[in-house]
Design a protein around this motif. Structure first.
Motif, PDB file in Angstrom:
ATOM      1  N   UNK A 149       0.850  -1.152  -0.015  1.00 32.45           N
ATOM      2  CA  UNK A 149       0.006  -0.211  -0.057  1.00 32.45           C
ATOM      3  C   UNK A 149       0.823   1.099   0.112  1.00 32.45           C
ATOM      4  N   UNK A 150       0.475   2.076  -1.020  1.00 31.23           N
ATOM      5  CA  UNK A 150       1.410   3.265  -0.905  1.00 31.23           C
ATOM      6  C   UNK A 150       0.666   4.428  -0.420  1.00 31.23           C
ATOM      7  N   UNK A 151       1.366   5.275   0.392  1.00 31.71           N
ATOM      8  CA  UNK A 151       0.527   6.350   1.262  1.00 31.71           C
ATOM      9  C   UNK A 151       1.240   7.542   0.455  1.00 31.71           C
ATOM     10  N   UNK A 152       0.331   8.398  -0.277  1.00 30.82           N
ATOM     11  CA  UNK A 152       0.733   9.750  -0.524  1.00 30.82           C
ATOM     12  C   UNK A 152       0.469  10.876   0.364  1.00 30.82           C
ATOM     13  N   UNK A 153       1.369  11.681   1.019  1.00 27.37           N
ATOM     14  CA  UNK A 153       1.191  12.876   1.710  1.00 27.37           C
ATOM     15  C   UNK A 153       1.495  14.224   0.776  1.00 27.37           C
ATOM     16  N   UNK A 154       0.369  15.123   1.099  1.00 29.09           N
ATOM     17  CA  UNK A 154       0.584  16.166   0.578  1.00 29.09           C
ATOM     18  C   UNK A 154       0.482  17.407   1.569  1.00 29.09           C
ATOM     19  N   UNK A 155       1.094  18.406   1.834  1.00 27.71           N
ATOM     20  CA  UNK A 155       0.896  19.513   2.817  1.00 27.71           C
ATOM     21  C   UNK A 155       0.902  20.877   2.032  1.00 27.71           C
TER      22      UNK A 155
ATOM     23  N   UNK B 175       3.932   0.666   2.366  1.00 26.78           N
ATOM     24  CA  UNK B 175       3.844  -0.256   3.273  1.00 26.78           C
ATOM     25  C   UNK B 175       3.571  -1.594   2.726  1.00 26.78           C
ATOM     26  N   UNK B 176       4.651  -2.557   3.452  1.00 26.35           N
ATOM     27  CA  UNK B 176       4.295  -3.916   3.023  1.00 26.35           C
ATOM     28  C   UNK B 176       3.327  -4.666   3.749  1.00 26.35           C
ATOM     29  N   UNK B 177       2.055  -4.658   3.278  1.00 23.58           N
ATOM     30  CA  UNK B 177       0.805  -5.168   4.050  1.00 23.58           C
ATOM     31  C   UNK B 177       1.296  -6.542   4.515  1.00 23.58           C
TER      32      UNK B 177
END
Length: 375
Positions: A90-96, A147-149
């Motif tokens: 799962x890829x988490x993309x954070x934008x601030x 994240x390696x689920x």
């Protein structure tokens, strides 16, 4: 024009000074109105300054690694659920979003396992998966963490085995954005529980966002609009004062004695009646200094003051005594206003002259026709 004896008396006594004072007040009031209109005041108020907004949003995506419901290589974004083993990572993309590209932003991704008993956490373990200094472009700091689920599911199974029949185990994904805009420094946390089964996983929260507003307060002077009431009041006062000065100027000159007598006439009007006083009334004539004295006699004797306008005479007749006041002076002058009482000679009917002193020594008998002819 205003008919007011008191005003006439004031003008008669102090007319020039009053006109000057009113004119001065009028000019000063008009100047004051102009000054108030041209120089509005200021007030101090508290305002928010250096306002900034920082917002963080986390989105999810996964790549299909083997054929199944989707072809291998398919990119899934913001799916409500991801399946195993087709999408094991799962890829988490954070934008601030920050005020400018000069800001500094660091993204940290944490995985936390918690053991809970009766809604109370009694054990937890947090692992930081990644810490990234996010690159900022167009006022947005962006980073990605995978994240390696599968590995996460194995860790979760170990924790559940440890606390079997003791509590409930849950896994939380947490993204922390640490930022410094140059004006404000703080951090934001976006988190959601990760639900895991043998065949799929998903995030409990459908929207992962956090926003923070920053500002400082400062005392700021604010210009006010001119005081309309003060301007109108001063202008009205100025115009009225100038008008009053004009009225005073046009009513001058006024004889002070005439004005004072008019004041007394109005003051004692209830004791005075208009009428005509016979020339020969009374045997004795007492001249009083003022109209007030005549009114006092009328009050004391319960009589009326008779005002003979033709003769300019105020008199009270009490038996054979006449108490009077006249602007012409002596009783004889009121009775014979047209008679010249000088040193000239009067001429008799036969052409002989008599001295003026003799002609006015005593008034003639009204029944003496010869005396009337001589006059």
């Amino acid at each position: 024009m205003i008919d007011n004896p008191r005003l006439d008396l004031v003008i008669a006594d102090r007319g020039r000074s009053l006109a000057i004072a009113l004119a001065l007040v009028g000019v000063l009031a008009l100047v004051g109105a102009g000054w108030v209109a041209a120089t509005p005041g200021t007030s101090t108020t508290t305002e928010e300054v250096d306002q900034e907004t920082v917002a963080t949003e986390v989105t999810t995506s996964a790549t299909i690694v083997e054929d199944g419901p989707w072809e291998a290589g398919t990119e899934l974004e913001e799916n409500p659920v991801y399946t195993l083993p087709e999408a094991p990572e799962l890829t988490l993309t954070a934008e601030t979003s920050v005020p400018s590209d000069d800001a500094e932003v660091v993204h940290e991704v944490h995985v936390r396992h918690e053991a809970e008993h009766e809604d109370a956490v009694f054990w937890e373990e947090t692992v930081r998966e990644e810490r990234t200094a996010a690159a900022i472009e167009d006022d947005v700091a962006r980073s990605e963490t995978t994240i390696d689920v599968d590995a996460l599911a194995a860790e979760r199974a170990d924790v559940e085995a440890e606390f079997d029949d003791v509590g409930t185990v849950r896994t939380v994904l947490e993204v922390v954005a640490v930022y410094d805009t140059g004006t404000h420094a703080d951090e934001q946390t976006v988190s959601s529980q990760l639900e895991l089964t043998e065949d799929a996983y998903w995030l409990e929260e459908s929207e992962l966002t956090e926003s923070t507003d920053h500002s400082e307060t400062a005392q700021v002077e604010v210009g006010e609009s001119p005081n309309a009431a003060a301007v109108a009041g001063l202008a009205a006062l100025g115009l009225l004062a100038l008008a009053g000065a004009g009225v005073v100027h046009t009513r001058r000159p006024i004889d002070p004695e005439s004005a004072r007598r008019s004041v007394h006439e109005r003051r004692y009007a209830e004791w005075i009646s208009e009428g005509s006083i016979p020339m020969w009334v009374g045997d004795y004539h007492v001249e009083l200094d003022t109209l007030e004295d005549v009114v006092d006699v009328a009050i004391d004797t319960n009589a009326r003051v008779v005002h003979d306008r033709q003769r300019g005479l105020f008199a009270v007749v009490n038996d054979n005594v006449v108490y009077y006041h006249s602007e012409r002076g002596k009783w004889e002058r009121t009775a014979w206003p047209e008679l010249e009482l000088g040193n000239t000679a009067a001429e008799t009917s036969d052409g002989s002259a008599i001295a003026a002193e003799e002609s006015v020594g005593e008034l003639p008998d009204p029944d003496d026709d010869d005396a009337w002819e001589r006059i």
